[in-house]
Write an enzyme that holds these catalytic residues in place. Structure first.
Site, PDB file in Angstrom:
ATOM      1  N   TYR A 115       0.389  10.109   5.895  1.00 32.59           N
ATOM      2  CA  TYR A 115       0.279   9.317   4.667  1.00 32.59           C
ATOM      3  C   TYR A 115      -0.885   8.357   4.832  1.00 32.59           C
ATOM      4  O   TYR A 115      -1.047   7.737   5.889  1.00 32.59           O
ATOM      5  CB  TYR A 115       1.577   8.530   4.442  1.00 32.59           C
ATOM      6  CG  TYR A 115       1.513   7.559   3.287  1.00 32.59           C
ATOM      7  CD1 TYR A 115       1.919   7.935   2.010  1.00 32.59           C
ATOM      8  CD2 TYR A 115       1.037   6.261   3.473  1.00 32.59           C
ATOM      9  CE1 TYR A 115       1.850   7.052   0.945  1.00 32.59           C
ATOM     10  CE2 TYR A 115       0.963   5.372   2.411  1.00 32.59           C
ATOM     11  CZ  TYR A 115       1.371   5.774   1.151  1.00 32.59           C
ATOM     12  OH  TYR A 115       1.295   4.902   0.106  1.00 32.59           O
ATOM     13  N   GLU A 199      -3.911   6.903  -3.181  1.00 29.79           N
ATOM     14  CA  GLU A 199      -2.879   7.347  -2.250  1.00 29.79           C
ATOM     15  C   GLU A 199      -3.072   8.825  -1.947  1.00 29.79           C
ATOM     16  O   GLU A 199      -3.190   9.635  -2.867  1.00 29.79           O
ATOM     17  CB  GLU A 199      -1.501   7.107  -2.869  1.00 29.79           C
ATOM     18  CG  GLU A 199      -0.355   7.405  -1.935  1.00 29.79           C
ATOM     19  CD  GLU A 199       0.982   7.170  -2.615  1.00 29.79           C
ATOM     20  OE1 GLU A 199       1.646   6.182  -2.273  1.00 29.79           O
ATOM     21  OE2 GLU A 199       1.346   7.960  -3.502  1.00 29.79           O
TER      22      GLU A 199
END
Ligand code: GDP
Ligand code: MN
Length: 387
Positions: A115, A199
């Site tokens: 991530y 993101e």
């Protein structure tokens, strides 16, 4: 402003951030084009302004919003069953979002999912980079493994900061140079395009040992869009709530919620407290609406019109604390657009409250006036339940 994954990935390409590219289709007539480009395997991804697609379900099917098609027939079938359908994920609310476009991408063999995000951190008022070794669809579950650093993008991110992130991710030494380049480019994109969030989840390690962005979420700062006319063109009107648009034209903030009690309130804090109170007394707010501190009769009239356009609205609660806004002026707006078809509870307190209440009593006897906030909320909740 939210943009679609395929648009975010076009920005990635512009900034040399490795990602999967593909093809967007918006109609079944484009299936032959899709099959020509992807004759065997393809990852097919619903383009909606919400995440959680991989674990979401398309209404009336048991298909997810991110699908690995294994053959041309599989691809054609998935497109036929899902394009134009409604995808429900844990981020869309139960009403879901319509799939107006599908994005087909090359399939990547994934070894590991990380991530990586950059966003404005409200505590430090600076951009913050967050990484986690356990990315992918379970990130919420593993939220404990997050590593964050605050960065000053005006003076560029330092290599030693990126190395610290690489260590947190336990990247192999040979991956570090490409990771440094990727993060630097990401920061440059964030800064130059005035993003508030980028993101990448997952940032994937491929079986060939490369890092690649398989998903992309970008939110751009609305207040900076005037500097980027090319980004304004990425706006997808169909994804925006038309009522939100309308409210913003009158200088108000409107956000739809899932309940049936519409709220018209002056001030964002009071508006949130009002929604909390409605929940506390067993009701459900249909929206957040902040008139702003000025609150003139035109805004009040338009606010009442907007909340009545929401088909879920079954009662209205107007909660005004007069200060800069005068209650008698607000009452004039209420009189112009007060519905007779559903219960309306009005609480006017503060500047010119008595004069405002008198105007309403004379003008619309059906309106229920309450002075006490608790009592006002109890009344609207019970009136809506009675219907
Ligand atoms: P989200 O669920 O809306 O966040 O959509 P994503 O784009 O993140 O896709 C969901 C999941 O599908 C990802 O976390 C990956 O595990 C998987 N996925 C997406 N694209 C690919 C791909 O090209 N190859 C493989 N193996 N998995 C993929
Ligand atoms: Mn994702």
């Amino acid at each position: 402003m939210n943009i679609h994954e395929f648009q975010a990935k076009e920005l990635f390409v512009e900034y040399n951030i490795p990602t999967t590219e593909g093809l967007v289709i918006r109609s079944l007539s484009e299936i032959p084009i899709a099959l020509e480009r992807f004759p065997e395997k393809a990852v097919i991804k619903a383009q909606i302004h919400a995440g959680g697609r991989g674990k979401g379900t398309i209404v009336g099917t048991n298909l997810p919003g991110v699908y690995l098609a294994r053959s041309a027939e599989d691809t054609a079938r998935y497109i036929q069953q899902t394009l134009g359908g409604i995808l429900v994920t844990n981020q869309t609310g139960s009403q879901g979002k319509r799939i107006r476009a599908l994005y087909l991408c090359d399939v990547v063999e994934v070894e590991h999912e990380y991530y990586l995000s950059v966003q404005i951190d409200r505590n430090t008022a600076k951009p913050m980079i967050t990484v986690s070794r356990s990315g992918g669809v379970e990130i919420e579950v593993n939220a404990g493994n997050l590593n964050s650093i605050s960065v000053d993008l005006e003076s560029n991110i330092h290599t030693f900061q990126i190395r610290a992130l690489a260590r947190a991710l336990e990247l192999e030494r040979r991956m570090v140079p490409s990771f440094i380049e990727l993060v630097s480019n990401l920061c440059r994109l964030f800064h130059e395009k005035d993003a508030t969030l980028i993101e990448i989840n997952p940032l994937s390690l491929t079986s060939e040992g490369a890092l690649i962005a398989l998903d992309a979420k970008v939110i751009l700062d609305d207040n900076a869009l005037y500097r980027h006319p090319e980004l304004e063109a990425l706006r997808d009107m169909a994804e925006d709530d038309p009522l939100e648009e309308c409210a913003s034209r009158f200088g108000m903030n409107y956000v739809a919620a899932e309940g049936d009690i519409a709220c018209v309130v002056n001030g964002a804090g009071l508006a949130m407290a009002t929604m909390d109170m409605i929940t506390f007394y067993g009701g459900k707010a249909a929206n957040f609406l902040d008139l702003g501190s000025r609150a003139d009769p035109i805004q009040v009239r338009e606010a009442l019109r907007i909340v009545q356009e929401n088909p879920n609205t079954r009662g209205i609660f107007v909660n005004i604390f007069g200060g800069i806004a005068q209650c008698d002026v607000i009452a004039e707006g209420i009189l112009e657009q007060c519905p007779q078809t559903m219960p309306v509870v009005v609480r006017l307190q503060g500047a010119s409250a008595e004069r405002g209440q008198q105007l309403l009593r004379e003008g619309t006897p059906s309106v229920i006036l309450e002075n006490d906030l608790d009592q006002a909320v109890k009344t609207i909740v019970s009136k809506v339940k009675e219907r």
